[in-house]
Design a protein around this motif. Structure first.
Motif, PDB file in Angstrom:
ATOM      1  N   ALA A 190      14.172   3.191   4.965  1.00 15.66           N
ATOM      2  CA  ALA A 190      14.490   3.334   3.540  1.00 15.66           C
ATOM      3  C   ALA A 190      15.254   4.648   3.333  1.00 15.66           C
ATOM      4  CB  ALA A 190      13.211   3.329   2.717  1.00 15.66           C
ATOM      5  N   PRO A 191      16.329   4.621   2.536  1.00 11.21           N
ATOM      6  CA  PRO A 191      17.167   5.809   2.386  1.00 11.21           C
ATOM      7  C   PRO A 191      16.577   6.923   1.530  1.00 11.21           C
ATOM      8  CG  PRO A 191      17.978   4.055   0.986  1.00 11.21           C
ATOM      9  CD  PRO A 191      16.873   3.476   1.823  1.00 11.21           C
ATOM     10  N   ASP A 192      15.593   6.598   0.705  1.00 10.35           N
ATOM     11  CA  ASP A 192      14.965   7.630  -0.134  1.00 10.35           C
ATOM     12  C   ASP A 192      13.543   7.187  -0.471  1.00 10.35           C
ATOM     13  OD1 ASP A 192      15.076   5.879  -2.431  1.00 10.35           O
ATOM     14  OD2 ASP A 192      17.137   6.530  -2.780  1.00 10.35           O
ATOM     15  N   SER A 193      12.823   8.074  -1.139  1.00  2.94           N
ATOM     16  CA  SER A 193      11.414   7.786  -1.429  1.00  2.94           C
ATOM     17  C   SER A 193      11.233   6.629  -2.402  1.00  2.94           C
ATOM     18  CB  SER A 193      10.713   9.045  -1.951  1.00  2.94           C
ATOM     19  OG  SER A 193      11.347   9.522  -3.119  1.00  2.94           O
ATOM     20  N   GLU A 194      12.145   6.446  -3.350  1.00  2.00           N
ATOM     21  CA  GLU A 194      12.004   5.317  -4.269  1.00  2.00           C
ATOM     22  C   GLU A 194      12.155   3.992  -3.528  1.00  2.00           C
ATOM     23  OE1 GLU A 194      13.726   3.134  -8.255  1.00  2.00           O
ATOM     24  OE2 GLU A 194      14.717   4.966  -7.579  1.00  2.00           O
ATOM     25  N   HIS A 195      13.146   3.887  -2.654  1.00  2.00           N
ATOM     26  CA  HIS A 195      13.299   2.663  -1.862  1.00  2.00           C
ATOM     27  C   HIS A 195      12.064   2.434  -0.988  1.00  2.00           C
ATOM     28  CE1 HIS A 195      17.615   2.785  -2.909  1.00  2.00           C
ATOM     29  NE2 HIS A 195      17.595   1.503  -2.587  1.00  2.00           N
ATOM     30  N   LEU A 196      11.528   3.509  -0.419  1.00  2.00           N
ATOM     31  CA  LEU A 196      10.333   3.347   0.415  1.00  2.00           C
ATOM     32  C   LEU A 196       9.160   2.873  -0.436  1.00  2.00           C
ATOM     33  CD1 LEU A 196       8.924   3.493   3.119  1.00  2.00           C
ATOM     34  CD2 LEU A 196       8.371   5.884   2.604  1.00  2.00           C
ATOM     35  N   MET A 197       8.984   3.460  -1.618  1.00  2.00           N
ATOM     36  CA  MET A 197       7.867   3.046  -2.472  1.00  2.00           C
ATOM     37  C   MET A 197       8.012   1.580  -2.867  1.00  2.00           C
ATOM     38  SD  MET A 197       5.809   2.743  -5.333  1.00  2.00           S
ATOM     39  CE  MET A 197       7.147   1.914  -6.059  1.00  2.00           C
ATOM     40  N   ARG A 198       9.214   1.175  -3.244  1.00  2.00           N
ATOM     41  CA  ARG A 198       9.440  -0.221  -3.620  1.00  2.00           C
ATOM     42  C   ARG A 198       9.189  -1.162  -2.435  1.00  2.00           C
ATOM     43  NH1 ARG A 198      11.902  -1.456  -8.362  1.00  2.00           N
ATOM     44  NH2 ARG A 198      12.657   0.253  -9.636  1.00  2.00           N
ATOM     45  N   SER A 199       9.652  -0.764  -1.253  1.00  2.00           N
ATOM     46  CA  SER A 199       9.456  -1.623  -0.080  1.00  2.00           C
ATOM     47  C   SER A 199       7.983  -1.680   0.311  1.00  2.00           C
ATOM     48  CB  SER A 199      10.324  -1.167   1.095  1.00  2.00           C
ATOM     49  OG  SER A 199       9.958   0.111   1.549  1.00  2.00           O
ATOM     50  N   ARG A 200       7.247  -0.603   0.096  1.00  2.00           N
ATOM     51  CA  ARG A 200       5.803  -0.627   0.373  1.00  2.00           C
ATOM     52  C   ARG A 200       5.092  -1.564  -0.607  1.00  2.00           C
ATOM     53  NH1 ARG A 200       3.081   2.861   3.465  1.00  2.00           N
ATOM     54  NH2 ARG A 200       1.457   3.127   1.892  1.00  2.00           N
ATOM     55  N   TYR A 201       5.505  -1.549  -1.871  1.00  2.00           N
ATOM     56  CA  TYR A 201       4.939  -2.501  -2.828  1.00  2.00           C
ATOM     57  C   TYR A 201       5.193  -3.931  -2.344  1.00  2.00           C
ATOM     58  CZ  TYR A 201       4.323  -5.381  -6.949  1.00  2.00           C
ATOM     59  OH  TYR A 201       3.916  -6.380  -7.810  1.00  2.00           O
ATOM     60  N   SER A 202       6.437  -4.211  -1.957  1.00  2.00           N
ATOM     61  CA  SER A 202       6.774  -5.551  -1.458  1.00  2.00           C
ATOM     62  C   SER A 202       5.955  -5.901  -0.226  1.00  2.00           C
ATOM     63  CB  SER A 202       8.274  -5.638  -1.146  1.00  2.00           C
ATOM     64  OG  SER A 202       9.021  -5.540  -2.332  1.00  2.00           O
ATOM     65  N   ALA A 203       5.691  -4.913   0.628  1.00  2.00           N
ATOM     66  CA  ALA A 203       4.865  -5.148   1.818  1.00  2.00           C
ATOM     67  C   ALA A 203       3.426  -5.495   1.424  1.00  2.00           C
ATOM     68  CB  ALA A 203       4.898  -3.924   2.730  1.00  2.00           C
ATOM     69  N   PHE A 204       2.912  -4.872   0.367  1.00  2.00           N
ATOM     70  CA  PHE A 204       1.582  -5.248  -0.125  1.00  2.00           C
ATOM     71  C   PHE A 204       1.600  -6.690  -0.613  1.00  2.00           C
ATOM     72  CE2 PHE A 204       0.313  -0.757  -0.306  1.00  2.00           C
ATOM     73  CZ  PHE A 204      -1.007  -0.861   0.112  1.00  2.00           C
ATOM     74  N   VAL A 205       2.629  -7.066  -1.349  1.00  2.00           N
ATOM     75  CA  VAL A 205       2.743  -8.432  -1.864  1.00  2.00           C
ATOM     76  C   VAL A 205       2.729  -9.440  -0.718  1.00  2.00           C
ATOM     77  CG1 VAL A 205       4.263 -10.057  -3.079  1.00  2.00           C
ATOM     78  CG2 VAL A 205       3.929  -7.738  -3.986  1.00  2.00           C
ATOM     79  N   HIS A 206       3.402  -9.104   0.389  1.00  2.00           N
ATOM     80  CA  HIS A 206       3.542 -10.031   1.522  1.00  2.00           C
ATOM     81  C   HIS A 206       2.590  -9.735   2.681  1.00  2.00           C
ATOM     82  CE1 HIS A 206       6.893 -12.016  -0.314  1.00  2.00           C
ATOM     83  NE2 HIS A 206       7.527 -10.887  -0.479  1.00  2.00           N
ATOM     84  N   ASP A 207       1.569  -8.897   2.442  1.00  2.00           N
ATOM     85  CA  ASP A 207       0.555  -8.586   3.470  1.00  2.00           C
ATOM     86  C   ASP A 207       1.177  -8.086   4.772  1.00  2.00           C
ATOM     87  OD1 ASP A 207      -1.381  -9.406   1.659  1.00  2.00           O
ATOM     88  OD2 ASP A 207      -1.597 -11.386   2.537  1.00  2.00           O
ATOM     89  N   GLN A 208       2.114  -7.180   4.686  1.00  2.00           N
ATOM     90  CA  GLN A 208       2.800  -6.631   5.863  1.00  2.00           C
ATOM     91  C   GLN A 208       2.127  -5.322   6.299  1.00  2.00           C
ATOM     92  OE1 GLN A 208       5.425  -8.114   7.548  1.00  2.00           O
ATOM     93  NE2 GLN A 208       4.936  -9.848   6.243  1.00  2.00           N
ATOM     94  N   VAL A 209       0.970  -5.453   6.940  1.00  2.00           N
ATOM     95  CA  VAL A 209       0.175  -4.301   7.350  1.00  2.00           C
ATOM     96  C   VAL A 209       0.955  -3.372   8.270  1.00  2.00           C
ATOM     97  CG1 VAL A 209      -1.891  -3.582   8.627  1.00  2.00           C
ATOM     98  CG2 VAL A 209      -2.003  -5.530   7.088  1.00  2.00           C
ATOM     99  N   ASN A 210       1.672  -3.917   9.231  1.00  2.00           N
ATOM    100  CA  ASN A 210       2.388  -3.078  10.192  1.00  2.00           C
ATOM    101  C   ASN A 210       3.384  -2.156   9.500  1.00  2.00           C
ATOM    102  OD1 ASN A 210       0.952  -4.203  12.285  1.00  2.00           O
ATOM    103  ND2 ASN A 210       2.547  -5.646  12.835  1.00  2.00           N
ATOM    104  N   TYR A 211       4.109  -2.677   8.523  1.00  2.00           N
ATOM    105  CA  TYR A 211       5.076  -1.851   7.800  1.00  2.00           C
ATOM    106  C   TYR A 211       4.372  -0.762   7.006  1.00  2.00           C
ATOM    107  CZ  TYR A 211       8.917  -0.392   4.821  1.00  2.00           C
ATOM    108  OH  TYR A 211       9.872   0.362   4.164  1.00  2.00           O
ATOM    109  N   LEU A 212       3.297  -1.115   6.331  1.00  2.70           N
ATOM    110  CA  LEU A 212       2.572  -0.130   5.533  1.00  2.70           C
ATOM    111  C   LEU A 212       2.043   1.005   6.402  1.00  2.70           C
ATOM    112  CD1 LEU A 212       0.800  -2.650   3.191  1.00  2.70           C
ATOM    113  CD2 LEU A 212       2.513  -0.941   2.509  1.00  2.70           C
ATOM    114  N   LEU A 213       1.471   0.672   7.541  1.00  2.00           N
ATOM    115  CA  LEU A 213       0.958   1.724   8.429  1.00  2.00           C
ATOM    116  C   LEU A 213       2.094   2.546   9.041  1.00  2.00           C
ATOM    117  CD1 LEU A 213      -1.970  -0.187  10.161  1.00  2.00           C
ATOM    118  CD2 LEU A 213      -2.133   1.595   8.399  1.00  2.00           C
TER     119      LEU A 213
END
Length: 134
Positions: free
Chosen positions: A37-60
């Protein structure tokens, strides 16, 4: 998930149309090693999406090693309803904060998570450190 599905993070294009997941957060979640992710906002948004899709590996992988839990469990039955990014600000050369509200439903009850999250950039990658909930 359909390739043309709207991104759960709620980002829209210049015409206010929902951004496609694969063009938005999906590229970071699916290709963390090569597409950070290029900045913290993109990372935060992608982490939210990872929660929605149960993407544990990405979150960790995007959680800073100083605060990362050993494991991460999802609330079974949680239905994510939306994300509102209220503020994104740089706090230093390699630090930033993002204030957001995430909404979800669990066991028929509406839950509102309001957090000011802290992020740090190391070796060109942004990581979630921690946050204050209100």
């Amino acid at each position: 998930m359909r390739a043309s599905a709207a991104c759960p993070c709620g980002r829209t294009d210049a015409k206010k149309r929902p951004t496609v997941y694969t063009d938005c957060c999906g590229r970071f979640v699916a290709h963390f090693d090569t597409t950070p992710a290029p900045d913290s906002e993109h990372l935060m948004r992608s982490r939210y999406s990872a929660f929605v899709h149960d993407q544990v590996n990405y979150l960790l992988a995007t959680w800073h090693s100083s605060t990362r839990p050993a494991t991460l469990d999802f609330d079974a039955g949680a239905k994510w309803l939306g994300l509102e990014v209220r503020e994104h600000k740089t706090t230093g050369a390699d630090t930033a904060e993002v204030e957001f509200v995430a909404r979800y439903r669990l066991d028929g009850r509406a839950v509102r998570l309001h957090e000011r999250s802290r992020f740090v950039r190391e070796d060109g990658r942004w990581f979630y450190v921690d946050g204050d909930q209100s």
